[in-house]
Structure formats: structure tokens, C-alpha cells
Scaffold this active site. Structure first.
Site, PDB file in Angstrom:
ATOM      1  N   ASN A   1       0.828  -1.202   0.000  1.00 25.85           N
ATOM      2  CA  ASN A   1       0.000   0.000   0.000  1.00 25.85           C
ATOM      3  C   ASN A   1       0.869   1.262   0.000  1.00 25.85           C
ATOM      4  OD1 ASN A   1      -2.672   1.327   0.316  1.00 25.85           O
ATOM      5  ND2 ASN A   1      -1.743   2.013   2.233  1.00 25.85           N
TER       6      ASN A   1
ATOM      7  N   VAL B   1       2.030  11.913   8.094  1.00 25.94           N
ATOM      8  CA  VAL B   1       3.152  11.092   8.546  1.00 25.94           C
ATOM      9  C   VAL B   1       2.775   9.615   8.660  1.00 25.94           C
ATOM     10  CG1 VAL B   1       4.518  12.832   9.719  1.00 25.94           C
ATOM     11  CG2 VAL B   1       2.609  11.795  10.909  1.00 25.94           C
ATOM     12  N   SER B   2       1.537   9.280   8.347  1.00 25.13           N
ATOM     13  CA  SER B   2       1.093   7.899   8.482  1.00 25.13           C
ATOM     14  C   SER B   2       1.658   7.018   7.367  1.00 25.13           C
ATOM     15  CB  SER B   2      -0.427   7.867   8.441  1.00 25.13           C
ATOM     16  OG  SER B   2      -0.869   6.571   8.192  1.00 25.13           O
ATOM     17  N   CYS B   3       1.817   5.709   7.672  1.00 21.66           N
ATOM     18  CA  CYS B   3       2.250   4.750   6.653  1.00 21.66           C
ATOM     19  C   CYS B   3       1.058   4.157   5.916  1.00 21.66           C
ATOM     20  CB  CYS B   3       3.046   3.614   7.269  1.00 21.66           C
ATOM     21  SG  CYS B   3       4.713   4.103   7.699  1.00 21.66           S
ATOM     22  N   VAL B   4      -0.126   4.451   6.374  1.00 19.75           N
ATOM     23  CA  VAL B   4      -1.318   3.976   5.673  1.00 19.75           C
ATOM     24  C   VAL B   4      -2.160   5.185   5.253  1.00 19.75           C
ATOM     25  CG1 VAL B   4      -1.531   1.637   6.549  1.00 19.75           C
ATOM     26  CG2 VAL B   4      -2.392   3.514   7.909  1.00 19.75           C
TER      27      VAL B   4
END
Lengths: 168, 103
Positions: free
Chosen positions: A33, B100-103
Site C-alpha cells: 500500500n 506522517v502515516s504509513c497507511v
């Protein structure tokens, strides 16, 4: 004399998922993702126990093992006794707790995560040999799966400049 | 950090080209930032940008999943609107910090 190398950005990642526990499957999904969100092409190849992640009956029931994992700790940080991990229901409880922690961080269940990846152009494939081994048919697989491949077919997709194969 | 004059207003951008101060944002700035990314903004783009700005103002950490559930656009639609970087380009054009999220 200074030599300068110009780094070319990553173009494609081919990710192999061969294990079916929460941490292995989610490592694959987060990497895939993250790639499509950065405009990097992603091809996912699920094999052996990793097939659980794209098998309709199993995909939303994956667990994390509570045995043989020295990094497993109690909430609060105390060591997690192996004997406790062997008791009925403990693995399910720990797995449910992990999933609820992930949900808080907006990490979706497996099926939804796969949909997010394919919405971004990622492609999901199953390994033919493992399918035969586990007596699985194409209709057992998640509907967004693009096909069943041999290793050779998969490698044929992994060509091109700035492509990386990642084994989770 | 660089400063840049867009539509008569001087704005500060960080090294990655994100607005330093979200309150300096306006539609002209959005259009200019979008052009640099190779995107021509439509009404749908602005709906997404407004949503992102509202969420940022409310202090909600942004993820692509959240935008997909906003009712404004689904995830596939977000990729179509902001090709090659649904969250990083939309947040840049919306004048808010890079999530800053990875998702």
C-alpha cells in the site's frame, strides 16, 4: 575528485508473502500500500501459508502465533510465558487485541486493505504450486486476485529498471 | 525552505514544497501547486482539498482510508484525481503538512 551517483527512484516492488500470521501478512500489505501511494508499482505474490491472506474463508481470521516468539510480551512489557501461549483461546485473544490496536491506527482488515492496494493499481497473485498443495481452487480466492501464477510467470513480471523483489 | 510568490502572495514552502503555514492557502495557490504536480484542478479536487483542510484543522491524522470513507471520493477516485501520490499530492495542494502515516 568527487564522484556523484544520482539515485533513481524506485519504480516497482514485487512482494512475496509466504507466511500467514498477522505480522507477515500485514508487513506485505503495508509495504504494498505504501508503494502504490508513492506512485510505485506493486505486484504481490502469495504462496504457502501466505495464501490464507487471499483465501476468502481465512483472510479475515488470520492470527499471530503466541508460541516460539521471544518478542511477544504481555501488555505492560512483562515476558509472555510460553505455557500461557499454549492455552486454548490465548492465541485468538492476543490476535484480537492486535487487530483492535491496528484498527485504532486506521489499519484496515485484510480484505479492505487488499481493496485499497488494488484501487491504487497494485496487483495480487496466488502461487500455483501452493494452491495445488493446499487443494485450493480459483473460486476459493479473494475476488480481486488477478490470477494464479507459476514462479516463472511471477519473475516475468519482476523485470525492468529499479525493480525490487521483497520477501516478507 | 524557500519562499515563492503566487498570485501576488509570498508563501513559505518547506524542502518538499509543502506550505509552511496552512492559513496562507487559497484557491490560486492550490491551482499553482497543482500545476507543478501536473494536475488541473476541478470541482471534485476542491471538495477533497476542503475536506483535507477541515480534517487538518480539526487535528485529525490523515490516512488514505479516512479519505476513502469521507463520502466525497472513494480510494480509486482519489488515485484518479491525484495520480502517483493520492495523499502526498492532495495534502500538498491543500496546503497542509505531509501526512506522517504509513497507511
Amino acid at each position: 575528485m568527487k564522484s556523484e551517483t544520482i539515485e533513481k527512484p524506485l519504480k516497482k516492488v514485487c512482494i512475496i508473502c509466504a507466511k500467514g500470521s498477522i505480522e507477515d501478512v500485514y508487513a506485505t500489505l503495508v509495504l504494498a500500500n505504501g508503494a502504490v501511494m508513492e506512485g510505485i508499482e506493486a505486484k504481490l505474490f502469495f504462496t504457502f501459508f501466505g495464501l490464507d491472506a487471499i483465501t476468502v474463508k481465512q483472510m479475515n481470521k488470520i492470527r499471530t502465533g503466541t508460541l516460539g516468539n521471544p518478542a511477544m510480551r504481555m501488555p505492560g512489557g512483562l515476558p509472555f510465558p510460553s505455557l500461557l501461549g499454549a492455552m486454548p483461546g490465548v492465541e485468538a485473544g492476543v490476535s484480537a487485541m492486535m487487530k483492535s490496536q491496528m484498527e485504532k491506527l486506521d489499519i484496515p482488515p485484510v480484505g479492505e486493505f487488499l481493496e485499497m492496494i488494488t484501487a491504487g493499481g497494485g496487483e495480487v497473485y496466488a502461487c500455483k504450486l501452493a494452491m495445488d498443495m493446499f487443494k485450493l481452487e480459483e473460486e476459493d480466492l479473494w475476488e480481486g486476485c488477478s490470477g494464479v501464477l507459476t514462479v516463472g510467470d511471477f519473475y516475468a513480471m519482476c523485470g525492468g529498471e529499479n525493480t525490487q523483489i521483497i520477501f516478507t | 525552505m524557500t519562499s515563492k510568490t503566487i498570485a501576488g502572495l509570498t508563501v513559505q514552502l518547506n524542502d518538499e514544497g509543502y506550505l509552511k503555514d496552512p492559513s496562507q492557502w487559497n484557491r490560486e495557490i492550490a491551482e499553482e501547486l497543482a500545476r507543478e504536480t501536473g494536475i488541473e484542478l476541478t470541482g471534485k479536487h476542491f471538495e477533497v482539498l476542503e475536506y483535507l483542510r477541515e480534517q487538518h484543522a480539526a487535528g485529525v491524522p490523515l490516512t488514505i482510508r479516512k479519505v476513502g470513507k469521507s463520502g466525497i471520493v472513494d480510494i480509486k477516485g482519489l488515485y484518479t484525481l491525484f495520480p502517483g501520490g493520492p495523499l502526498k499530492y492532495s495534502s500538498k495542494i491543500a496546503g497542509i503538512p505531509k501526512p506522517v502515516s504509513c497507511v
